[in-house]
Scaffold this active site. Structure first.
Site, PDB file in Angstrom:
ATOM      1  CG  ASP A  75      -1.892   1.170   1.209  1.00 33.40           C
ATOM      2  OD1 ASP A  75      -2.899   1.056   0.500  1.00 33.40           O
ATOM      3  OD2 ASP A  75      -1.635   2.185   1.880  1.00 33.40           O
ATOM      4  CG  ASN A 124      -4.597  10.939  -6.158  1.00 35.48           C
ATOM      5  OD1 ASN A 124      -3.892  10.948  -7.165  1.00 35.48           O
ATOM      6  ND2 ASN A 124      -5.135   9.835  -5.680  1.00 35.48           N
ATOM      7  CG  HIS A 169      -7.306  12.249  -9.205  1.00 38.44           C
ATOM      8  ND1 HIS A 169      -7.387  11.220  -8.313  1.00 38.44           N
ATOM      9  CD2 HIS A 169      -8.109  13.236  -8.706  1.00 38.44           C
ATOM     10  CE1 HIS A 169      -8.201  11.537  -7.321  1.00 38.44           C
ATOM     11  NE2 HIS A 169      -8.649  12.763  -7.527  1.00 38.44           N
ATOM     12  CG  ASP A 175      -4.063   8.113 -12.922  1.00 36.05           C
ATOM     13  OD1 ASP A 175      -4.418   7.635 -11.826  1.00 36.05           O
ATOM     14  OD2 ASP A 175      -4.863   8.593 -13.755  1.00 36.05           O
ATOM     15  CD  GLU A 234      -4.384   4.187  -1.824  1.00 36.01           C
ATOM     16  OE1 GLU A 234      -4.587   4.663  -0.693  1.00 36.01           O
ATOM     17  OE2 GLU A 234      -5.225   4.225  -2.741  1.00 36.01           O
TER      18      GLU A 234
END
Length: 313
Positions: free
Chosen positions: A190, A198, A203, A207, A233
């Site tokens: 994680d 973000n 975002h 990405d 994530e």
């Protein structure tokens, strides 16, 4: 064209500079006549297609789970179980519901051929068949199958296995490890403080971070290792024939390498880390207990300060 879409640029560069050797096509030939099966396997091998023969149709389920073929080449008439019966059984197994089934038989009656195709088959090839015709028919169907399977099983952003398919692969790898009496490690990963990325950079930048981690995994891990995006994530690594200590070392090296990757957005740069939990088979004997142990170890890594790998006790 300018202004450059960085994500698109990275994808384009990857196609040029990252060479990924495709896995050879895998065909399972089910035929009670061993000589005929060997001949067809030999023709396919000349086209670099990995073919496995099965003369006992009653062993089909175990062989499918172990070999994971891209196509099933199936004789229609066999003494213990007909091809029609076999195809109908296979279509009831969720994992293989879309597996291409091609009948290869001396049956020339068109009505019977159509019935066979209607009962779970995708095509019918008549014996004897020219080698080039067999190779062409098999190759075209496998290419289409892999493309469709990729759309169904893979995450659209990273190209890794999605949540559902990584769980299925874990079940398959667990079964394989149990049969071969080999260890297996599961790592749950994680990203630390990913929401902040973000919120701060957008975002699109988030990405790119996910794709950067994906590239690290695919370049550093073995071809036999299975990588999935579990959701958001979170990532999952399945490491076959790997003990807990070895998995801990491998994932910790990945963690260290990723922590040094510099990400950028509009002139600003930042680094990111991840936390990971590792659990192993046979210490955790089932899919449920293995997943739960890896998950709890990951949360333990979070509680202990993040940016570390914890091995489940």
């Amino acid at each position: 064209m300018k202004p450059v879409d960085i994500g698109a640029l990275v994808d384009a560069l990857d196609k040029v500079i990252v060479v990924v050797e495709p896995e050879p096509f895998r065909v399972l030939i089910v035929d009670d006549v061993e000589v005929q099966a060997k001949v067809n396997a030999m023709h396919l091998a000349r086209a670099d297609i990995h073919a496995r023969m099965l003369t006992n149709p009653l062993a089909i389920v175990q062989t499918l789970e172990e070999f994971l073929p891209d196509l099933l080449l199936l004789d229609l008439y066999m003494p213990e179980c007909t091809g029609l019966e076999l195809a109908q059984v296979i279509r009831q197994i969720k994992t293989f519901v879309s597996l291409p089934i091609v009948y290869l038989s001396a049956e020339t009656d068109r009505e019977k051929q159509l019935v066979a195709v209607g009962l779970g088959g995708d095509d019918f090839l008549t014996k004897p068949i020219k080698p080039e015709h067999l190779i062409s028919a098999v190759t075209s169907r496998i290419k289409r199958y892999r493309e469709m399977r990729s759309l169904m099983l893979c995450d659209s952003l990273t190209g890794l296995y999605n949540h559902t398919s990584i769980r299925e692969r874990l079940g398959q790898e667990l079964a394989r490890a149990a049969r071969n009496k080999q260890p297996l490690a599961l790592a749950m990963i994680d990203l630390d403080h990913f929401k902040k990325v973000n919120d701060t950079y957008g975002h699109a930048t988030g990405d790119r971070v996910l794709k950067a981690l994906t590239h690290l995994f695919t370049r550093r891990l073995r071809q036999s290792d299975v990588i999935g995006r579990y959701g958001g994530e979170e990532f999952t690594l399945i490491l076959p024939n790997t003990t807990g200590d070895v998995a801990l070392q491998v994932v910790d090296e990945l963690r260290e390498a990723f922590s040094q990757v510099l990400h950028s957005c509009e002139g600003q740069s930042f680094c990111l880390t991840f936390s990971c939990g590792v659990a192993t088979f046979p210490k955790q004997p089932s899919l449920a207990t293995l997943s739960e142990a890896a998950d709890q170890a990951m949360y333990s890594a979070k509680r202990q300060g993040r940016n570390q790998v914890v091995l489940a006790e």
